[in-house]
Write an enzyme that holds these catalytic residues in place. Structure first.
Site, short mmCIF file in Angstrom:
data_model
loop_
_atom_site.label_atom_id
_atom_site.label_comp_id
_atom_site.label_asym_id
_atom_site.label_seq_id
_atom_site.Cartn_x
_atom_site.Cartn_y
_atom_site.Cartn_z
N HIS A 182 10.53 61.28 65.38
CA HIS A 182 10.55 60.15 65.96
C HIS A 182 12.01 59.63 66.13
CE1 HIS A 182 6.45 59.74 67.01
NE2 HIS A 182 6.14 59.51 66.02
N HIS A 229 7.65 64.96 60.91
CA HIS A 229 7.10 64.31 62.12
C HIS A 229 7.81 62.86 62.38
CE1 HIS A 229 4.05 62.88 65.22
NE2 HIS A 229 4.23 61.61 64.39
N GLU A 230 8.15 62.25 61.26
CA GLU A 230 8.73 61.00 61.43
C GLU A 230 10.21 61.09 61.73
OE1 GLU A 230 7.04 58.23 61.71
OE2 GLU A 230 5.14 59.08 61.20
N HIS A 273 14.61 59.16 69.51
CA HIS A 273 15.17 57.74 69.72
C HIS A 273 16.55 58.29 69.95
CE1 HIS A 273 17.35 54.03 67.85
NE2 HIS A 273 16.76 53.69 69.08
#
Length: 237
Positions: free
Chosen positions: A104, A100-101, A108
């Protein structure tokens, strides 16, 4: 008025119950699947590194930080931080959170618009969050004073506080697609790169779905707070 102030908290009760239920769901699912070793015996750090590398993000560092569920990605430093329950752990929960991270980080790198908007308004929201309650409370006190001059300043300060509160709600609203999209990217990467066994995907989806509910709950609490404030304002007229 005093009686109204006491009873106005009723507006918050449903949202608070929802928020507590969401937090409980996160803890239960993370704990449940934190005890289940994923089929590939891969740690959270290994999964995150694999996702990043496969998406051309070798310049993003992966590090361990203290705490539980403190995982985050910082676009300013390009550092993906994983908590102690995730970094070196080979559970279904650990890989799910790590991916999940990593999602991100992919957002980006790809210039995902909602993430750009959220990151852009962070300074404004941080400033607004410090001013909102003082402005609202001072405004209500001045409005209750009764004089024309006090009412003028009270009304102005209260309205500025409401605008600041709306900015916070907008932040919570924009956060929803950012978090849901990161979870979607995580599941896609986990399946495409075979980071977990097929039977682990169900648990991964439950972990990420529960985490997403906390962001919906945060939005619900913020909206309920604003409605309560407006109700109190109406009573003070």
């Amino acid at each position: 008025m005093f009686f109204y102030y006491d009873t106005s908290i009723i507006i918050l009760i449903p949202a608070m119950i929802f928020a507590m239920a969401a937090q409980g769901m996160v803890k239960r699912n993370f704990s449940r699947y934190g005890k289940v070793r994923n089929g590939r015996n891969m740690t959270g750090a290994e999964a995150a590194r694999r996702v990043l590398d496969e998406n051309g993000l070798r310049d993003v560092a992966v590090r361990q930080i203290r705490g539980s569920l403190t995982d985050n990605y910082d676009p300013r430093t390009k550092v993906l931080s994983l908590s102690e329950d995730v970094y070196g752990v080979n559970s279904v929960s650990a890989v799910s959170v790590a991916c999940h991270e990593a999602g991100h980080a992919i957002q980006h790198a790809r210039g995902y618009i909602p993430l750009k908007i959220r990151n852009g308004i962070v300074p404004v929201v941080n400033f607004a969050s410090k001013l909102t309650w003082p402005l609202l409370l001072i405004g209500i006190v001045l409005l209750a004073a009764g004089s024309f001059e006090m009412s003028y300043w009270g009304n102005m300060l209260f309205n500025i506080g409401v605008i600041a509160f709306i900015a916070i709600i907008v932040f919570h609203l924009i956060t929803l697609p950012v978090e849901f999209n990161a979870s979607h990217r995580a599941i896609v990467q986990m399946e495409q790169l075979a980071l977990v066994a097929p039977e682990d995907i169900v648990g991964s989806k439950k972990v990420l779905r529960a985490a997403a509910m906390t962001y919906i709950a945060a939005l619900a609490v913020a909206v309920a707070n604003l409605l309560r404030i407006l109700a109190i304002r109406g009573r003070s007229d």
